[in-house]
Scaffold this motif. Sequence first.
Motif, PDB file in Angstrom:
ATOM      1  N   VAL A  94       4.505  44.065  42.655  1.00  0.00           N
ATOM      2  CA  VAL A  94       4.548  42.763  42.004  1.00  0.00           C
ATOM      3  C   VAL A  94       5.943  42.212  42.215  1.00  0.00           C
ATOM      4  CG1 VAL A  94       4.410  41.506  39.832  1.00  0.00           C
ATOM      5  CG2 VAL A  94       2.819  43.372  40.280  1.00  0.00           C
ATOM      6  N   ASN A  95       6.021  41.092  42.909  1.00  0.00           N
ATOM      7  CA  ASN A  95       7.292  40.424  43.146  1.00  0.00           C
ATOM      8  C   ASN A  95       8.305  41.351  43.821  1.00  0.00           C
ATOM      9  OD1 ASN A  95       8.640  37.976  43.053  1.00  0.00           O
ATOM     10  ND2 ASN A  95       9.620  38.427  41.105  1.00  0.00           N
ATOM     11  N   GLY A  96       7.806  42.193  44.744  1.00  0.00           N
ATOM     12  CA  GLY A  96       8.675  43.087  45.503  1.00  0.00           C
ATOM     13  C   GLY A  96       8.958  44.421  44.850  1.00  0.00           C
ATOM     14  N   ALA A  97       8.551  44.606  43.591  1.00  0.00           N
ATOM     15  CA  ALA A  97       8.793  45.866  42.870  1.00  0.00           C
ATOM     16  C   ALA A  97       7.558  46.757  42.971  1.00  0.00           C
ATOM     17  CB  ALA A  97       9.115  45.590  41.409  1.00  0.00           C
ATOM     18  N   LYS A  98       7.739  48.004  43.371  1.00  0.00           N
ATOM     19  CA  LYS A  98       6.635  48.971  43.381  1.00  0.00           C
ATOM     20  C   LYS A  98       6.178  49.182  41.948  1.00  0.00           C
ATOM     21  CE  LYS A  98       6.524  50.341  47.763  1.00  0.00           C
ATOM     22  NZ  LYS A  98       5.400  50.010  48.598  1.00  0.00           N
ATOM     23  N   VAL A  99       4.868  49.185  41.718  1.00  0.00           N
ATOM     24  CA  VAL A  99       4.331  49.334  40.373  1.00  0.00           C
ATOM     25  C   VAL A  99       3.230  50.384  40.362  1.00  0.00           C
ATOM     26  CG1 VAL A  99       4.903  46.992  39.647  1.00  0.00           C
ATOM     27  CG2 VAL A  99       2.688  47.446  40.708  1.00  0.00           C
ATOM     28  N   ASP A 100       2.924  50.856  39.150  1.00  0.00           N
ATOM     29  CA  ASP A 100       1.801  51.761  38.980  1.00  0.00           C
ATOM     30  C   ASP A 100       0.866  51.157  37.930  1.00  0.00           C
ATOM     31  OD1 ASP A 100       2.844  52.299  36.417  1.00  0.00           O
ATOM     32  OD2 ASP A 100       3.829  54.130  37.089  1.00  0.00           O
ATOM     33  N   ALA A 101      -0.122  51.931  37.533  1.00  0.00           N
ATOM     34  CA  ALA A 101      -1.126  51.438  36.597  1.00  0.00           C
ATOM     35  C   ALA A 101      -0.529  51.045  35.254  1.00  0.00           C
ATOM     36  CB  ALA A 101      -2.205  52.498  36.397  1.00  0.00           C
ATOM     37  N   HIS A 102       0.620  51.602  34.919  1.00  0.00           N
ATOM     38  CA  HIS A 102       1.227  51.323  33.620  1.00  0.00           C
ATOM     39  C   HIS A 102       2.324  50.256  33.669  1.00  0.00           C
ATOM     40  CE1 HIS A 102      -1.062  54.677  32.123  1.00  0.00           C
ATOM     41  NE2 HIS A 102      -0.601  55.404  33.112  1.00  0.00           N
ATOM     42  N   SER A 103       2.896  50.008  34.831  1.00  0.00           N
ATOM     43  CA  SER A 103       4.030  49.075  34.919  1.00  0.00           C
ATOM     44  C   SER A 103       3.683  47.724  35.537  1.00  0.00           C
ATOM     45  CB  SER A 103       5.172  49.713  35.718  1.00  0.00           C
ATOM     46  OG  SER A 103       4.784  49.925  37.063  1.00  0.00           O
ATOM     47  N   TRP A 104       2.509  47.607  36.161  1.00  0.00           N
ATOM     48  CA  TRP A 104       2.193  46.375  36.878  1.00  0.00           C
ATOM     49  C   TRP A 104       2.242  45.153  35.964  1.00  0.00           C
ATOM     50  CZ3 TRP A 104      -1.412  42.641  36.173  1.00  0.00           C
ATOM     51  CH2 TRP A 104      -2.445  42.915  35.282  1.00  0.00           C
ATOM     52  N   TYR A 105       1.691  45.267  34.733  1.00  0.00           N
ATOM     53  CA  TYR A 105       1.610  44.088  33.876  1.00  0.00           C
ATOM     54  C   TYR A 105       2.987  43.616  33.415  1.00  0.00           C
ATOM     55  CZ  TYR A 105       0.391  40.667  30.443  1.00  0.00           C
ATOM     56  OH  TYR A 105       0.303  39.479  29.759  1.00  0.00           O
ATOM     57  N   LYS A 106       3.868  44.548  33.134  1.00  0.00           N
ATOM     58  CA  LYS A 106       5.222  44.176  32.711  1.00  0.00           C
ATOM     59  C   LYS A 106       5.899  43.343  33.802  1.00  0.00           C
ATOM     60  CE  LYS A 106       9.632  46.132  31.276  1.00  0.00           C
ATOM     61  NZ  LYS A 106      10.414  47.349  31.086  1.00  0.00           N
ATOM     62  N   GLU A 107       5.775  43.790  35.046  1.00  0.00           N
ATOM     63  CA  GLU A 107       6.363  43.051  36.171  1.00  0.00           C
ATOM     64  C   GLU A 107       5.673  41.703  36.361  1.00  0.00           C
ATOM     65  OE1 GLU A 107       9.092  43.785  37.939  1.00  0.00           O
ATOM     66  OE2 GLU A 107       9.363  45.600  36.752  1.00  0.00           O
ATOM     67  N   PHE A 108       4.344  41.698  36.239  1.00  0.00           N
ATOM     68  CA  PHE A 108       3.561  40.470  36.402  1.00  0.00           C
ATOM     69  C   PHE A 108       3.966  39.445  35.348  1.00  0.00           C
ATOM     70  CE2 PHE A 108      -0.092  37.699  35.974  1.00  0.00           C
ATOM     71  CZ  PHE A 108      -0.585  37.578  37.266  1.00  0.00           C
ATOM     72  N   ALA A 109       4.085  39.879  34.095  1.00  0.00           N
ATOM     73  CA  ALA A 109       4.400  38.968  32.989  1.00  0.00           C
ATOM     74  C   ALA A 109       5.795  38.368  33.111  1.00  0.00           C
ATOM     75  CB  ALA A 109       4.255  39.705  31.655  1.00  0.00           C
ATOM     76  N   LYS A 110       6.754  39.133  33.617  1.00  0.00           N
ATOM     77  CA  LYS A 110       8.122  38.611  33.677  1.00  0.00           C
ATOM     78  C   LYS A 110       8.434  37.845  34.971  1.00  0.00           C
ATOM     79  CE  LYS A 110      10.708  42.528  35.567  1.00  0.00           C
ATOM     80  NZ  LYS A 110      11.727  43.529  35.324  1.00  0.00           N
ATOM     81  N   ALA A 111       7.562  37.954  35.962  1.00  0.00           N
ATOM     82  CA  ALA A 111       7.805  37.277  37.244  1.00  0.00           C
ATOM     83  C   ALA A 111       7.715  35.758  37.083  1.00  0.00           C
ATOM     84  CB  ALA A 111       6.803  37.756  38.290  1.00  0.00           C
ATOM     85  N   GLU A 112       8.647  35.062  37.740  1.00  0.00           N
ATOM     86  CA  GLU A 112       8.635  33.597  37.717  1.00  0.00           C
ATOM     87  C   GLU A 112       7.834  33.080  38.899  1.00  0.00           C
ATOM     88  OE1 GLU A 112      12.388  31.661  37.115  1.00  0.00           O
ATOM     89  OE2 GLU A 112      13.091  33.256  35.806  1.00  0.00           O
TER      90      GLU A 112
END
Length: 161
Positions: A138-156
């Motif tokens: 998400v937005n260049g950051a590697k994510v897993d099943a638990h971190s994807w939403y945090k990255e998605f929510a904060k991405a502009e």
Amino acid sequence: ENFKVQTTPFGMQINPGTAKVAAVQPGRPAASQGVRQGCELVSVKGEQVNAGTWLGKFQSAAASLPFEIGLRCPTKVSTQTAPERGEDGILRVTITQKPFGMNVENGAGSTRGFVTKVLPGFPAELAGVEVGFEIEEVNGAKVDAHSWYKEFAKAELPFVV
């Protein structure tokens, strides 16, 4: 633009803390009358409303149907682009609107999140997202099943998944 509310539920969801339409439910009166995501509720029964007053005025008006609401709507609803497969074989989708309209759950036995539902009429559907897609970045950051939403929510906006 003015719209007539003749029945409830009318079928539009307003973003919390705003007067902007976050989603329109397909098959409901709001959708059939042309209410669109991004429209801003500006009046109920001819009275101006804002983020702090619209709900009370709408609920009061709903006690005596029908009534009119005024919406200020953008001319362009979505600039969503189709997903593109990179040289590495990974499919990338540019997110240009939130809510995006996909449900993601942890995959059984996997560390990634999987798309389990794509909501009709939302940008995810328009972008070609399909059930079964895995979210790796998400937005260049590697994510897993638990971190994807945090990255998605904060991405502009816009950003790539």
